[in-house]
Scaffold this motif. Structure first.
Motif, PDB file in Angstrom:
ATOM      1  N   UNK A  91     -19.078  19.599  16.650  1.00  0.00           N
ATOM      2  CA  UNK A  91     -19.093  19.045  15.235  1.00  0.00           C
ATOM      3  C   UNK A  91     -18.051  18.096  15.218  1.00  0.00           C
ATOM      4  N   UNK A  92     -18.195  16.944  14.473  1.00  0.00           N
ATOM      5  CA  UNK A  92     -17.323  15.943  14.233  1.00  0.00           C
ATOM      6  C   UNK A  92     -16.631  15.642  12.798  1.00  0.00           C
ATOM      7  N   UNK A  93     -15.508  15.768  12.598  1.00  0.00           N
ATOM      8  CA  UNK A  93     -14.942  15.059  11.415  1.00  0.00           C
ATOM      9  C   UNK A  93     -14.117  13.997  11.493  1.00  0.00           C
ATOM     10  N   UNK A  94     -14.633  12.956  10.441  1.00  0.00           N
ATOM     11  CA  UNK A  94     -14.078  11.604  10.390  1.00  0.00           C
ATOM     12  C   UNK A  94     -13.439  11.686   9.008  1.00  0.00           C
ATOM     13  N   UNK A  95     -12.157  11.003   8.740  1.00  0.00           N
ATOM     14  CA  UNK A  95     -11.501  11.075   7.265  1.00  0.00           C
ATOM     15  C   UNK A  95     -10.557   9.879   7.164  1.00  0.00           C
ATOM     16  N   UNK A  96     -10.258   9.736   5.930  1.00  0.00           N
ATOM     17  CA  UNK A  96      -9.222   8.681   5.563  1.00  0.00           C
ATOM     18  C   UNK A  96      -8.329   9.354   4.589  1.00  0.00           C
ATOM     19  N   UNK A  97      -7.162   9.038   4.540  1.00  0.00           N
ATOM     20  CA  UNK A  97      -5.997   9.374   3.552  1.00  0.00           C
ATOM     21  C   UNK A  97      -5.256   8.173   3.151  1.00  0.00           C
ATOM     22  N   UNK A  98      -5.276   8.365   1.474  1.00  0.00           N
ATOM     23  CA  UNK A  98      -4.292   6.946   1.112  1.00  0.00           C
ATOM     24  C   UNK A  98      -3.221   7.712   0.105  1.00  0.00           C
ATOM     25  N   UNK A  99      -2.243   7.229   0.031  1.00  0.00           N
ATOM     26  CA  UNK A  99      -0.997   7.603  -0.781  1.00  0.00           C
ATOM     27  C   UNK A  99      -0.287   6.362  -1.186  1.00  0.00           C
ATOM     28  N   UNK A 100      -0.023   6.240  -2.527  1.00  0.00           N
ATOM     29  CA  UNK A 100       0.817   5.036  -3.068  1.00  0.00           C
ATOM     30  C   UNK A 100       1.679   5.638  -4.135  1.00  0.00           C
ATOM     31  N   UNK A 101       2.796   5.349  -3.807  1.00  0.00           N
ATOM     32  CA  UNK A 101       3.986   5.603  -4.765  1.00  0.00           C
ATOM     33  C   UNK A 101       4.870   4.676  -5.118  1.00  0.00           C
ATOM     34  N   UNK A 102       5.277   5.027  -6.233  1.00  0.00           N
ATOM     35  CA  UNK A 102       6.197   3.743  -6.793  1.00  0.00           C
ATOM     36  C   UNK A 102       7.315   4.208  -7.900  1.00  0.00           C
ATOM     37  N   UNK A 103       8.225   3.685  -7.911  1.00  0.00           N
ATOM     38  CA  UNK A 103       9.432   3.879  -9.020  1.00  0.00           C
ATOM     39  C   UNK A 103       9.036   2.925 -10.312  1.00  0.00           C
ATOM     40  N   UNK A 104       8.211   3.301 -10.902  1.00  0.00           N
ATOM     41  CA  UNK A 104       7.850   2.224 -12.204  1.00  0.00           C
ATOM     42  C   UNK A 104       9.025   1.973 -13.316  1.00  0.00           C
ATOM     43  N   UNK A 105       9.871   2.860 -13.395  1.00  0.00           N
ATOM     44  CA  UNK A 105      11.176   2.613 -14.273  1.00  0.00           C
ATOM     45  C   UNK A 105      12.180   3.336 -13.427  1.00  0.00           C
ATOM     46  N   UNK A 106      13.180   2.597 -13.327  1.00  0.00           N
ATOM     47  CA  UNK A 106      14.336   3.052 -12.372  1.00  0.00           C
ATOM     48  C   UNK A 106      15.689   2.850 -13.210  1.00  0.00           C
ATOM     49  N   UNK A 107      15.837   3.303 -14.403  1.00  0.00           N
ATOM     50  CA  UNK A 107      17.057   2.936 -15.312  1.00  0.00           C
ATOM     51  C   UNK A 107      17.990   3.823 -15.101  1.00  0.00           C
TER      52      UNK A 107
END
Length: 369
Positions: A91-107
């Motif tokens: 059995x074969x498994x192939x995959x992709x994982x994406x993560x995006x993060x940010x400090x939208x407001x940093x007051x």
């Protein structure tokens, strides 16, 4: 990475019987030349941080191949065994994982951070063990079966559906009820096409609020609860025919010359529901498993450090939270994030008498000395 099997699979043994001072022989043929189940995996990706860590990105791709799987297969009882334990398959498994993060407001007084993730997995059966004729039944719940075939997946759901005309219309029999099919068919796959989530964190002074939502797109669930309730006309979707007492099913009938014509036979409402949503009709009782969830909301308060002078504490935090607070889905029976227990095996995509999923509320008190 290797994997072994349970005890008492490599030689003949005698087990305990319910009758006092007696023993019984095994019913599953042992295997005295096991090979270890082996999983070989590869993973690569990258992580990016920019704008003084205001924006981060992480991407990963992977592949894992499992061979020499340890599988139970059924046997003809005339052999003296009900099943056997084999090595084999790939059995074969192939995959992709994406993560995006940010400090939208940093007051100084207000901060807003956000992180989102997305993932997808492609599963494929490359080989089946020798001696298995074209397919391997992974598990069965009710009348739905998870069946692995070469080129297919390990989460494919099979069962009886509708008989359909070449144009895709449901075929009715002479009694005005959906016709019985002769063989089971592929209904759909329990695995979603992708999963995603989003977490937002808001901070004002000493208060922090976190909000997490997640969900998935695609996949199907067979619901035996839906079969029971529809057969008995207990759902809001079962309004058709309640007032008139009869139903003319939408579909066609096959004529003697092989052609098709519209179904015009009216039948009793109860008879139509009993046939259309019968337990063995996996197609009529299967639904899209897509959902979105308000997974968690939490509110945290950090006691100011000046209030902790002469207390011996470095910090004190108090938070309240709620989990699984709301679900958006077209699945008609409670929570689509479900699985069935078949003995001690979990079968994804098959719902069997599920109880409503509870929300959870609580609080935390954290002290640092």
């Amino acid at each position: 990475v290797g994997n072994d099997t349970e005890p008492y699979k490599t030689q003949k043994y005698y087990g305990q019987s319910a009758f006092p001072s007696s023993a019984q022989t095994l019913t599953v043929l042992y295997n005295d030349h096991f090979k270890p189940e082996i999983t070989t995996s590869f993973e690569t990706g990258f992580e990016i941080r920019m704008f003084k860590n205001r924006l981060t990105a992480d991407a990963t791709v992977y592949e894992s191949v499992t061979k020499n799987q340890i599988i139970d297969i059924p046997m003809d009882f005339s052999t003296g065994y009900s099943g056997a334990v084999l090595n084999g398959g790939k059995v074969r498994n192939r995959g992709i994982e994406l993560t995006l993060g940010g400090k939208i407001i940093d007051g100084d007084n207000f901060k807003w951070n956000a992180t989102t993730n997305w993932s997808r997995n492609w599963n494929k059966v490359m080989e089946l063990p020798e001696g298995i004729d074209g397919q391997q039944i992974i598990g069965t719940g009710g009348t739905a079966s998870i069946i692995a075939k070469v080129g297919g997946t390990t989460s494919a759901i099979y069962g009886f559906g509708f008989v359909r005309s070449p144009e895709g219309q449901i075929v009715y029999d002479n009694a005005g009820l959906p016709a019985y099919p002769e063989e089971i068919q592929y209904i759909g796959d329990a695995s979603p096409k992708w999963k995603a989530g989003l977490t937002n964190s808001f901070s004002i002074g000493n208060f922090t609020m976190n909000v997490t939502i997640d969900g998935q797109y695609g996949g199907i669930i067979y619901s035996q609860t839906h079969h029971k309730l529809s057969e008995q006309g207990k759902l809001n979707s079962n309004n058709m025919g309640r007032e008139t007492g009869f139903i003319i099913g939408e579909g066609v009938v096959q004529n003697a010359d092989g052609s098709y014509s519209p179904n015009t036979k009216q039948v009793k409402t109860a008879d139509w529901y009993t046939r259309y949503y019968r337990r063995a009709n996996i197609e009529s009782n299967s639904f899209d498993a897509s959902f979105g969830k308000l997974r968690e909301i939490s509110l945290q308060y950090n006691l100011p450090k000046r209030w902790l002078k002469n207390t011996g504490l470095q910090s004190l935090q108090f938070s309240i939270f709620g989990r699984d607070l709301a679900t958006v889905s077209d699945f008609p029976i409670y929570d689509p994030e479900t699985a069935a227990l078949n003995g001690d095996t979990i079968l994804p995509g098959i719902e069997m008498g599920q109880m409503p999923s509870p929300a959870t509320y609580g609080f935390n008190l954290s002290l640092t000395l």
